[in-house]
Design a protein around this motif. Structure first.
Motif, PDB file in Angstrom:
ATOM      1  N   SER A   1       0.849  -1.195   0.000  1.00 38.53           N
ATOM      2  CA  SER A   1       0.000   0.000   0.000  1.00 38.53           C
ATOM      3  C   SER A   1       0.884   1.245   0.000  1.00 38.53           C
ATOM      4  O   SER A   1       1.895   1.291   0.727  1.00 38.53           O
ATOM      5  CB  SER A   1      -0.926   0.040   1.221  1.00 38.53           C
ATOM      6  OG  SER A   1      -1.843  -1.031   1.186  1.00 38.53           O
ATOM      7  N   VAL A   2       0.503   2.247  -0.785  1.00 38.73           N
ATOM      8  CA  VAL A   2       1.336   3.438  -0.911  1.00 38.73           C
ATOM      9  C   VAL A   2       0.507   4.710  -0.858  1.00 38.73           C
ATOM     10  O   VAL A   2      -0.715   4.700  -1.042  1.00 38.73           O
ATOM     11  CB  VAL A   2       2.141   3.412  -2.229  1.00 38.73           C
ATOM     12  CG1 VAL A   2       3.118   2.241  -2.255  1.00 38.73           C
ATOM     13  CG2 VAL A   2       1.200   3.365  -3.436  1.00 38.73           C
ATOM     14  N   PHE A   3       1.199   5.803  -0.623  1.00 43.57           N
ATOM     15  CA  PHE A   3       0.643   7.152  -0.675  1.00 43.57           C
ATOM     16  C   PHE A   3       1.255   7.806  -1.914  1.00 43.57           C
ATOM     17  O   PHE A   3       2.465   7.997  -1.977  1.00 43.57           O
ATOM     18  CB  PHE A   3       1.038   7.907   0.596  1.00 43.57           C
ATOM     19  CG  PHE A   3       0.637   9.362   0.625  1.00 43.57           C
ATOM     20  CD1 PHE A   3      -0.577   9.736   1.161  1.00 43.57           C
ATOM     21  CD2 PHE A   3       1.482  10.351   0.140  1.00 43.57           C
ATOM     22  CE1 PHE A   3      -0.946  11.078   1.211  1.00 43.57           C
ATOM     23  CE2 PHE A   3       1.126  11.689   0.187  1.00 43.57           C
ATOM     24  CZ  PHE A   3      -0.095  12.056   0.721  1.00 43.57           C
ATOM     25  N   PRO A   4       0.453   8.160  -2.941  1.00 42.49           N
ATOM     26  CA  PRO A   4       1.007   8.669  -4.198  1.00 42.49           C
ATOM     27  C   PRO A   4       1.085  10.194  -4.239  1.00 42.49           C
ATOM     28  O   PRO A   4       0.271  10.899  -3.627  1.00 42.49           O
ATOM     29  CB  PRO A   4       0.007   8.150  -5.227  1.00 42.49           C
ATOM     30  CG  PRO A   4      -1.311   8.225  -4.504  1.00 42.49           C
ATOM     31  CD  PRO A   4      -1.007   7.933  -3.057  1.00 42.49           C
TER      32      PRO A   4
ATOM     33  N   PRO B   1      -2.654  14.165  -4.121  1.00 44.00           N
ATOM     34  CA  PRO B   1      -4.061  14.442  -4.456  1.00 44.00           C
ATOM     35  C   PRO B   1      -4.977  14.472  -3.237  1.00 44.00           C
ATOM     36  O   PRO B   1      -6.001  13.793  -3.185  1.00 44.00           O
ATOM     37  CB  PRO B   1      -4.409  13.292  -5.408  1.00 44.00           C
ATOM     38  CG  PRO B   1      -3.564  12.163  -4.942  1.00 44.00           C
ATOM     39  CD  PRO B   1      -2.263  12.780  -4.490  1.00 44.00           C
ATOM     40  N   ARG B   2      -4.637  15.280  -2.242  1.00 46.96           N
ATOM     41  CA  ARG B   2      -5.407  15.339  -0.998  1.00 46.96           C
ATOM     42  C   ARG B   2      -6.832  15.825  -1.232  1.00 46.96           C
ATOM     43  O   ARG B   2      -7.735  15.520  -0.453  1.00 46.96           O
ATOM     44  CB  ARG B   2      -4.711  16.276  -0.005  1.00 46.96           C
ATOM     45  CG  ARG B   2      -3.383  15.746   0.521  1.00 46.96           C
ATOM     46  CD  ARG B   2      -2.776  16.713   1.534  1.00 46.96           C
ATOM     47  NE  ARG B   2      -1.517  16.229   2.075  1.00 46.96           N
ATOM     48  CZ  ARG B   2      -1.403  15.422   3.117  1.00 46.96           C
ATOM     49  NH1 ARG B   2      -2.495  15.000   3.720  1.00 46.96           N
ATOM     50  NH2 ARG B   2      -0.225  15.032   3.544  1.00 46.96           N
ATOM     51  N   ASP B   3      -7.022  16.589  -2.291  1.00 47.53           N
ATOM     52  CA  ASP B   3      -8.353  17.122  -2.573  1.00 47.53           C
ATOM     53  C   ASP B   3      -9.262  16.106  -3.248  1.00 47.53           C
ATOM     54  O   ASP B   3     -10.432  16.393  -3.498  1.00 47.53           O
ATOM     55  CB  ASP B   3      -8.239  18.370  -3.457  1.00 47.53           C
ATOM     56  CG  ASP B   3      -7.488  18.095  -4.757  1.00 47.53           C
ATOM     57  OD1 ASP B   3      -6.556  17.267  -4.741  1.00 47.53           O
ATOM     58  OD2 ASP B   3      -7.837  18.687  -5.782  1.00 47.53           O
ATOM     59  N   ALA B   4      -8.743  14.918  -3.552  1.00 43.52           N
ATOM     60  CA  ALA B   4      -9.530  13.915  -4.292  1.00 43.52           C
ATOM     61  C   ALA B   4      -9.824  12.664  -3.480  1.00 43.52           C
ATOM     62  O   ALA B   4     -10.344  11.693  -4.034  1.00 43.52           O
ATOM     63  CB  ALA B   4      -8.796  13.537  -5.577  1.00 43.52           C
ATOM     64  N   ASN B   5      -9.522  12.666  -2.183  1.00 42.40           N
ATOM     65  CA  ASN B   5      -9.751  11.441  -1.403  1.00 42.40           C
ATOM     66  C   ASN B   5     -11.229  11.062  -1.343  1.00 42.40           C
ATOM     67  O   ASN B   5     -11.581   9.914  -1.120  1.00 42.40           O
ATOM     68  CB  ASN B   5      -9.172  11.574   0.006  1.00 42.40           C
ATOM     69  CG  ASN B   5      -9.884  12.633   0.836  1.00 42.40           C
ATOM     70  OD1 ASN B   5     -10.548  13.522   0.296  1.00 42.40           O
ATOM     71  ND2 ASN B   5      -9.727  12.559   2.139  1.00 42.40           N
ATOM     72  N   TRP B   6     -12.130  12.023  -1.578  1.00 40.84           N
ATOM     73  CA  TRP B   6     -13.566  11.758  -1.531  1.00 40.84           C
ATOM     74  C   TRP B   6     -14.014  10.773  -2.603  1.00 40.84           C
ATOM     75  O   TRP B   6     -15.022  10.095  -2.448  1.00 40.84           O
ATOM     76  CB  TRP B   6     -14.340  13.071  -1.711  1.00 40.84           C
ATOM     77  CG  TRP B   6     -14.032  13.768  -3.009  1.00 40.84           C
ATOM     78  CD1 TRP B   6     -13.033  14.665  -3.238  1.00 40.84           C
ATOM     79  CD2 TRP B   6     -14.721  13.611  -4.256  1.00 40.84           C
ATOM     80  NE1 TRP B   6     -13.049  15.074  -4.556  1.00 40.84           N
ATOM     81  CE2 TRP B   6     -14.069  14.441  -5.201  1.00 40.84           C
ATOM     82  CE3 TRP B   6     -15.814  12.846  -4.664  1.00 40.84           C
ATOM     83  CZ2 TRP B   6     -14.487  14.530  -6.529  1.00 40.84           C
ATOM     84  CZ3 TRP B   6     -16.226  12.937  -5.992  1.00 40.84           C
ATOM     85  CH2 TRP B   6     -15.564  13.772  -6.904  1.00 40.84           C
ATOM     86  N   ILE B   7     -13.235  10.685  -3.705  1.00 42.48           N
ATOM     87  CA  ILE B   7     -13.665   9.833  -4.814  1.00 42.48           C
ATOM     88  C   ILE B   7     -13.250   8.384  -4.619  1.00 42.48           C
ATOM     89  O   ILE B   7     -13.792   7.483  -5.265  1.00 42.48           O
ATOM     90  CB  ILE B   7     -13.106  10.365  -6.153  1.00 42.48           C
ATOM     91  CG1 ILE B   7     -13.953   9.858  -7.326  1.00 42.48           C
ATOM     92  CG2 ILE B   7     -11.648   9.985  -6.340  1.00 42.48           C
ATOM     93  CD1 ILE B   7     -13.645  10.524  -8.644  1.00 42.48           C
ATOM     94  N   ALA B   8     -12.301   8.123  -3.730  1.00 44.06           N
ATOM     95  CA  ALA B   8     -11.849   6.754  -3.479  1.00 44.06           C
ATOM     96  C   ALA B   8     -12.901   5.999  -2.675  1.00 44.06           C
ATOM     97  O   ALA B   8     -13.652   6.581  -1.890  1.00 44.06           O
ATOM     98  CB  ALA B   8     -10.523   6.768  -2.719  1.00 44.06           C
ATOM     99  N   LEU B   9     -12.960   4.696  -2.859  1.00 43.96           N
ATOM    100  CA  LEU B   9     -13.963   3.881  -2.186  1.00 43.96           C
ATOM    101  C   LEU B   9     -13.862   3.971  -0.674  1.00 43.96           C
ATOM    102  O   LEU B   9     -14.852   3.958   0.036  1.00 43.96           O
ATOM    103  CB  LEU B   9     -13.830   2.424  -2.641  1.00 43.96           C
ATOM    104  CG  LEU B   9     -14.193   2.138  -4.104  1.00 43.96           C
ATOM    105  CD1 LEU B   9     -13.935   0.676  -4.425  1.00 43.96           C
ATOM    106  CD2 LEU B   9     -15.659   2.489  -4.371  1.00 43.96           C
TER     107      LEU B   9
ATOM    108  N   SER C   1     -12.395   6.549   0.885  1.00 37.80           N
ATOM    109  CA  SER C   1     -12.144   7.969   1.200  1.00 37.80           C
ATOM    110  C   SER C   1     -10.743   8.167   1.759  1.00 37.80           C
ATOM    111  O   SER C   1     -10.527   8.935   2.710  1.00 37.80           O
ATOM    112  CB  SER C   1     -13.191   8.498   2.193  1.00 37.80           C
ATOM    113  OG  SER C   1     -14.470   8.482   1.609  1.00 37.80           O
ATOM    114  N   SER C   2      -9.793   7.484   1.164  1.00 36.89           N
ATOM    115  CA  SER C   2      -8.414   7.518   1.639  1.00 36.89           C
ATOM    116  C   SER C   2      -7.473   7.631   0.444  1.00 36.89           C
ATOM    117  O   SER C   2      -7.821   7.266  -0.679  1.00 36.89           O
ATOM    118  CB  SER C   2      -8.108   6.244   2.435  1.00 36.89           C
ATOM    119  OG  SER C   2      -6.733   6.110   2.675  1.00 36.89           O
ATOM    120  N   LEU C   3      -6.273   8.127   0.689  1.00 38.17           N
ATOM    121  CA  LEU C   3      -5.252   8.193  -0.358  1.00 38.17           C
ATOM    122  C   LEU C   3      -4.418   6.911  -0.414  1.00 38.17           C
ATOM    123  O   LEU C   3      -3.445   6.836  -1.144  1.00 38.17           O
ATOM    124  CB  LEU C   3      -4.329   9.394  -0.124  1.00 38.17           C
ATOM    125  CG  LEU C   3      -4.990  10.772  -0.186  1.00 38.17           C
ATOM    126  CD1 LEU C   3      -3.945  11.875  -0.022  1.00 38.17           C
ATOM    127  CD2 LEU C   3      -5.734  10.964  -1.493  1.00 38.17           C
TER     128      LEU C   3
END
Length: 317
Positions: free
Chosen positions: A78-81, A88-96, A98-100
């Motif tokens: 698992s990684v933080f890209p 992309p901290r502003d896009a975590n809402w789109i992940a299943l 809600s995490s990066l």
């Protein structure tokens, strides 16, 4: 803030300097290349019966994909890209979740495609630099994968350095109240000052910069990121006027050490500034009139719907 300072804050520049004091990471600056020739690309296009539409297969990058998966596995699965500067901290809402946290290339692509922060890195990294008349430096974009670590937001702090002096420290997640910060204010401030003087001060390429740290439950401080000293970087609980004027904050730094600000009570809790990014960009453009073409398309659609409705009414009559 000058373009050279922005360049110096790229991950591939600062990571080798402070590798011992930050999270294990992997980064690749090699350009993505496809093996398809022009003729191959033409064969990929499949024409439909409708001459006004075409469909094409998505491009594939097997070598790049293999390197990314290999890096993810080497970092524990698992990684933080991030890119050269931003995550992309502003896009975590789109992940299943809600995490990066990402475990595949598709996870990374989804976040990157949905992030305005990433778009800024790719299109206008030198937007607010003072030397706009000078040519933009050549940038080799890099995909950075950092080992996933569960960081408690209350342990993150942003530190502002001017002329190689630590002048200010701000709670990173300033929208929330963390009782332990109030209780351990002096310990936290001193730990960050010690970390700065022992590992950061005079070791970076510039004398003005911003760095983020994390203080773990054992009191150890880790470097998380470096940023340019300027308005392109969020000043959080300070203002850039305060940080650059040489006024109260500079005097306090000389007499008592860096100014330390944090949310002092639950009364001052605020909504996250990233919430605004959860609104689809198309909606924002329509509401503000920033994209005329989208507005025209929207009006055409409404007109077409109205005409269809009128036709149905006349048929019923």
């Amino acid at each position: 803030m000058k373009k050279e300072q922005v360049v110096n804050c790229q991950f591939s520049v600062w990571y080798p300097i402070f590798k011992k004091h930050t999270i294990k990471s992997d980064h690749n600056t090699q350009p993505i290349q496809t093996t398809n020739s022009d003729s191959d690309a033409e064969e990929d296009v499949q024409w439909s019966d409708d001459e006004t539409t075409t469909t094409a297969t998505a491009p594939e990058f097997p070598e790049f994909t293999s390197k990314v998966l290999e890096a993810i596995n080497s970092l524990g699965g698992s990684v933080f890209p991030k890119l050269n500067w931003s995550a992309p901290r502003d896009a975590n809402w789109i992940a299943l979740n809600s995490s990066l946290q990402c475990s595949s290339l598709s996870d990374i692509f989804l976040l990157f495609k949905s992030s305005d922060f990433i778009a800024h890195d790719l299109t206008q990294p030198f937007l607010r630099c003072s030397d706009q008349d000078s040519p933009d430096p050549v940038i080799k974009y890099e995909l950075v994968l950092r080992k996933w670590s569960e960081l408690i937001p209350g342990g993150e702090f942003r530190c502002f350095v001017k002329e190689n002096k630590l002048i200010a420290i701000s709670q990173r997640d300033y929208t929330q109240f963390y009782h332990h910060i109030l209780k351990q204010e002096e310990l936290i401030s001193q730990a960050i000052q010690d970390f700065f003087s022992q590992h950061i001060q005079y070791n970076f390429l510039d004398e003005d910069f911003v760095f983020d740290v994390y203080r773990d439950c054992q009191g150890r401080v880790w470097l998380i990121d470096l940023n340019a000293f300027g308005e392109v970087t969020d000043s959080l609980l300070f203002s850039w006027d305060e940080l650059t004027s040489g006024g109260e904050i500079a005097r306090q730094q000389q007499q008592e050490g860096p100014a330390f600000r944090y949310t002092t009570s639950e009364v001052t809790v605020q909504p996250s500034p990233c919430l605004s990014y959860r609104i689809p960009r198309d909606f924002v453009d329509l509401s503000t009139g920033e994209d005329a073409y989208k507005l025209i398309d929207f009006l055409k659609l409404k007109k077409s719907q109205q005409e269809e409705s009128e036709e149905e009414e006349s048929t019923l009559q």
